[in-house]
Design an enzyme around this catalytic site. Structure first.
Site, PDB file in Angstrom:
ATOM      1  N   ASN A  37       0.800  -1.213   0.000  1.00  0.00           N
ATOM      2  CA  ASN A  37       0.000   0.000   0.000  1.00  0.00           C
ATOM      3  C   ASN A  37       0.841   1.276   0.000  1.00  0.00           C
ATOM      4  OD1 ASN A  37      -2.419   1.274  -0.121  1.00  0.00           O
ATOM      5  ND2 ASN A  37      -3.090   0.752   1.940  1.00  0.00           N
ATOM      6  N   HIS A 122     -14.491  -4.812  10.578  1.00  0.00           N
ATOM      7  CA  HIS A 122     -14.100  -3.497  11.085  1.00  0.00           C
ATOM      8  C   HIS A 122     -15.300  -2.619  11.408  1.00  0.00           C
ATOM      9  CE1 HIS A 122      -9.865  -3.311   9.036  1.00  0.00           C
ATOM     10  NE2 HIS A 122     -10.062  -4.442   9.679  1.00  0.00           N
ATOM     11  N   ARG A 147     -13.870  -5.894  15.252  1.00  0.00           N
ATOM     12  CA  ARG A 147     -12.830  -4.951  15.645  1.00  0.00           C
ATOM     13  C   ARG A 147     -13.491  -3.587  15.864  1.00  0.00           C
ATOM     14  NH1 ARG A 147      -8.009  -2.447  12.019  1.00  0.00           N
ATOM     15  NH2 ARG A 147      -9.703  -1.031  11.465  1.00  0.00           N
ATOM     16  N   TYR A 159      -6.865   6.902  12.136  1.00  0.00           N
ATOM     17  CA  TYR A 159      -6.930   5.575  11.519  1.00  0.00           C
ATOM     18  C   TYR A 159      -8.157   4.787  11.977  1.00  0.00           C
ATOM     19  CZ  TYR A 159      -6.628   0.753  10.622  1.00  0.00           C
ATOM     20  OH  TYR A 159      -6.977  -0.490  10.222  1.00  0.00           O
ATOM     21  N   ASP A 217      -7.210  -2.180  17.383  1.00  0.00           N
ATOM     22  CA  ASP A 217      -5.913  -1.958  16.742  1.00  0.00           C
ATOM     23  C   ASP A 217      -5.284  -0.673  17.273  1.00  0.00           C
ATOM     24  OD1 ASP A 217      -4.855  -2.256  13.227  1.00  0.00           O
ATOM     25  OD2 ASP A 217      -3.722  -1.771  15.066  1.00  0.00           O
ATOM     26  N   HIS A 219      -2.514   0.328  16.348  1.00  0.00           N
ATOM     27  CA  HIS A 219      -1.848   0.849  15.153  1.00  0.00           C
ATOM     28  C   HIS A 219      -0.491   1.493  15.447  1.00  0.00           C
ATOM     29  CE1 HIS A 219      -2.260   2.000  10.813  1.00  0.00           C
ATOM     30  NE2 HIS A 219      -2.870   0.839  10.853  1.00  0.00           N
ATOM     31  N   GLU A 243      -4.034  -5.070  19.211  1.00  0.00           N
ATOM     32  CA  GLU A 243      -3.113  -5.256  18.089  1.00  0.00           C
ATOM     33  C   GLU A 243      -2.131  -4.103  17.951  1.00  0.00           C
ATOM     34  OE1 GLU A 243      -3.621  -4.955  13.234  1.00  0.00           O
ATOM     35  OE2 GLU A 243      -5.308  -5.614  14.463  1.00  0.00           O
ATOM     36  N   GLU A 269       1.755  -7.244  11.269  1.00  0.00           N
ATOM     37  CA  GLU A 269       1.322  -7.009   9.890  1.00  0.00           C
ATOM     38  C   GLU A 269       2.368  -6.288   9.065  1.00  0.00           C
ATOM     39  OE1 GLU A 269      -1.289  -2.978   9.804  1.00  0.00           O
ATOM     40  OE2 GLU A 269      -2.228  -4.682  10.820  1.00  0.00           O
ATOM     41  N   ARG A 290       0.308 -11.612  13.154  1.00  0.00           N
ATOM     42  CA  ARG A 290      -0.539 -10.856  12.220  1.00  0.00           C
ATOM     43  C   ARG A 290       0.031 -10.769  10.810  1.00  0.00           C
ATOM     44  NH1 ARG A 290      -4.849  -9.113  11.304  1.00  0.00           N
ATOM     45  NH2 ARG A 290      -4.544  -6.857  11.088  1.00  0.00           N
ATOM     46  N   HIS A 319      -3.324 -10.741   8.581  1.00  0.00           N
ATOM     47  CA  HIS A 319      -3.726  -9.395   8.160  1.00  0.00           C
ATOM     48  C   HIS A 319      -4.604  -9.513   6.916  1.00  0.00           C
ATOM     49  CE1 HIS A 319      -2.171  -5.168   6.803  1.00  0.00           C
ATOM     50  NE2 HIS A 319      -3.187  -5.038   7.623  1.00  0.00           N
ATOM     51  N   ASP A 323      -6.115  -3.747   1.319  1.00  0.00           N
ATOM     52  CA  ASP A 323      -4.910  -3.696   0.483  1.00  0.00           C
ATOM     53  C   ASP A 323      -4.210  -5.038   0.353  1.00  0.00           C
ATOM     54  OD1 ASP A 323      -2.528  -2.926   2.847  1.00  0.00           O
ATOM     55  OD2 ASP A 323      -4.581  -2.319   3.219  1.00  0.00           O
ATOM     56  N   GLU A 346      -8.745 -11.634   9.629  1.00  0.00           N
ATOM     57  CA  GLU A 346      -9.303 -10.307   9.333  1.00  0.00           C
ATOM     58  C   GLU A 346      -9.918 -10.351   7.926  1.00  0.00           C
ATOM     59  OE1 GLU A 346      -7.864  -5.613   9.147  1.00  0.00           O
ATOM     60  OE2 GLU A 346      -6.368  -7.212   9.114  1.00  0.00           O
ATOM     61  N   TRP A 409       1.691   6.483  12.392  1.00  0.00           N
ATOM     62  CA  TRP A 409       0.290   6.638  11.989  1.00  0.00           C
ATOM     63  C   TRP A 409      -0.472   5.413  12.336  1.00  0.00           C
ATOM     64  CZ3 TRP A 409      -2.088   3.725   8.075  1.00  0.00           C
ATOM     65  CH2 TRP A 409      -3.420   4.130   7.825  1.00  0.00           C
TER      66      TRP A 409
HETATM   67  C1  CS2 Z   1      -4.621  -2.184   9.610  1.00  0.00           C
HETATM   68  C2  CS2 Z   1      -4.499  -1.934   8.152  1.00  0.00           C
HETATM   69  O1  CS2 Z   1      -6.243  -3.791   9.101  1.00  0.00           O
HETATM   70  C3  CS2 Z   1      -5.379  -3.440   9.890  1.00  0.00           C
HETATM   71  O2  CS2 Z   1      -5.130  -4.079  10.914  1.00  0.00           O
HETATM   72  O3  CS2 Z   1      -3.555  -2.072  10.404  1.00  0.00           O
HETATM   73  O4  CS2 Z   1      -5.673  -1.386   7.728  1.00  0.00           O
HETATM   74  C4  CS2 Z   1      -3.366  -1.054   7.726  1.00  0.00           C
HETATM   75  O5  CS2 Z   1      -3.517   0.229   8.189  1.00  0.00           O
HETATM   76  C5  CS2 Z   1      -3.281  -1.046   6.220  1.00  0.00           C
HETATM   77  O6  CS2 Z   1      -3.172  -2.334   5.765  1.00  0.00           O
HETATM   78  C6  CS2 Z   1      -2.108  -0.226   5.711  1.00  0.00           C
HETATM   79  O7  CS2 Z   1      -1.987  -0.371   4.372  1.00  0.00           O
HETATM   80 MG    MG Z   2      -3.551  -3.422  12.024  1.00  0.00          MG
END
Ligand code: CS2
Ligand code: MG
Length: 409
Positions: A37, A122, A147, A159, A217, A219, A243, A269, A290, A319, A323, A346, A409
């Site tokens: 991504n 999500h 989630r 995010y 998450d 993140h 996560e 991930e 992940r 993951h 993407d 996921e 991020w």
């Molecule tokens: C995220 C992703 O799904 C998740 O757990 O961490 O959406 C992540 O932000 C994206 O794959 C980034 O490309």
């Molecule tokens: Mg994630």
């Protein structure tokens, strides 16, 4: 049988995808996902300019040998670009092997260990009522694990909150990467987040009761002690997992988190090799891996990772956001069905436009995923449809703290 050709297909139905198509001299084809991504073209170039020519004339059946050749002969190892490129070759060769054997990949990996794969979806909201509606929507869509991501008072777009408008004006909805020449800048404040999130989970548990598996998450945004504090504060709400609670380049950072909380931890991930997990798994610092097949070098190394993890009772939590293309998702579902230590998968459903390019055999019914029984991976790529969605530059957002400092991020 010999590899005759390797083609790189870049398409952008709803979002950018990079796919490798390997064709043998017998006309058998295999697909592999190479989508990274926000850096898609780097992997496409790695494949086009450095790998495709090396595959011509090779025996497609020698998957492990080809993997080792690509990993070691490059001299420069690891990293997201290299491992996404190798992953695409590995997936495509497994797809070919399945087609030649006329078996779905999971049968080649040892057969099914279960009838289907539990998925999580999500849910998110800028307000509590919106979040609760989003959870209900996902439950109505069949998800049995959710989630939960929430906006934070005083902050703008962050995010994971689908309805919040990004700086670009577009909703987060489908994908965090937004088309444009520059990445969107977001503001972040970990203190505000830490004060807000526990109350959200208290309200969600009050609404949905104790049994619904809830995931969150982090993140990569907290320091180890902040992650320890959040993990502890969330213990009363019995999360399925927390996560990416802290950036894990320094794997030892998780010792401090583990020391303070029993909230299950999922990480990985953004990891590309087993070495990124070695201490985390060996020292029981995480509960779920992940990794994604596309960013981890393919089915072959991901299988080795989960086999290693199994020795420590660590489970899979592959993951699976938008993407990861349907080719990558299919590969993960085949592996997830065949391994014993499957945890959860996921799953963000591909858009209609994406499914028009990638016709896939996998199904999502009653909260459970199944790869299907078509030979190989079970995904066909419609190249005419792919051409109709040309690549568009897109970037993931990035974050700055209130004082302007760049943050994870
Ligand atoms: C995220 C992703 O799904 C998740 O757990 O961490 O959406 C992540 O932000 C994206 O794959 C980034 O490309
Ligand atoms: Mg994630």
């Amino acid at each position: 049988m010999r590899i005759a050709q390797a083609d790189v297909i870049v398409t952008s139905p709803s979002r950018n995808f990079v796919t490798l198509k390997i064709t043998t001299d017998d006309g058998v084809t295999g697909l592999g996902d190479a989508t990274l991504n926000g850096r898609e073209l780097a992997v496409a170039a790695y494949l086009r300019d450095h790998v495709a020519a090396l595959l011509a004339g090779k025996d497609p059946a020698r998957i492990e040998d080809t993997w080792q050749f690509l990993y070691r002969s490059a001299y420069w190892r690891r990293g997201p670009v290299t491992m996404a490129a190798i992953a695409a070759v590995d997936m495509a060769l497994w797809d070919i092997k399945g087609k030649v054997a006329n078996l779905p990949l999971y049968q080649l990996l040892g057969g099914a260990c279960r009838t289907g794969l539990r998925a999580y979806g999500h849910a998110s909201g800028t307000t509590l009522p919106e979040l609760i509606d989003s959870i209900r929507e996902h439950m109505a869509a069949g998800y049995t694990a959710i989630r939960v991501q929430t906006a934070v008072p005083g902050l703008g777009a962050i995010y994971g909150v689908a309805s919040s408008a990004q700086v670009s004006g577009e909703r987060y909805d489908y994908d965090p990467a937004h088309r444009g020449a520059q990445p969107a800048e977001e503001q972040w404040d970990t203190g505000a987040y830490l004060r807000h999130v526990p109350g959200v989970f208290e309200a969600v548990r009050a609404e949905f009761g104790p049994e619904l598996p809830l995931l969150h998450d982090g993140h990569h945004r907290m320091t180890p002690i902040q992650a320890a504090r959040l993990g502890k504060a969330l213990e009363p709400y019995d999360l399925f997992w927390l996560e990416d609670c802290t950036p894990a380049e320094n794997q030892d950072a998780l010792r401090l988190v583990r020391q303070h909380t029993t909230t299950p931890l999922a990480i990985g991930e953004v990891f590309n090799t087993v070495w990124d997990f070695q201490t985390l798994i060996r020292d029981q610092l995480i509960d779920y891996v992940r990794a994604a097949v596309t960013h981890f070098g393919g089915v072959s190394p991901l299988k080795k990772l989960v086999d290693f993890a199994a020795q420590y009772q660590v489970k899979s939590g592959f993951h699976g956001p938008t993407d990861i293309s349907p080719v990558g998702m299919a590969a993960q579902l085949h592996l997830g069905l065949a391994i014993h230590n499957f945890g959860i998968q996921e799953y963000m459903p591909p858009s209609a436009a994406t499914s028009s390019v990638f016709r896939h055999a996998f199904t999502f019914v009653g909260g459970s995923l199944h790869p299907g029984d078509a030979a190989g991976l079970g995904v066909q790529l419609d190249e005419d449809a792919a051409v109709s969605f040309p690549y568009q530059q897109a970037y993931l957002p990035y974050a700055r703290l209130r004082d302007g400092t760049v943050h994870d991020w």
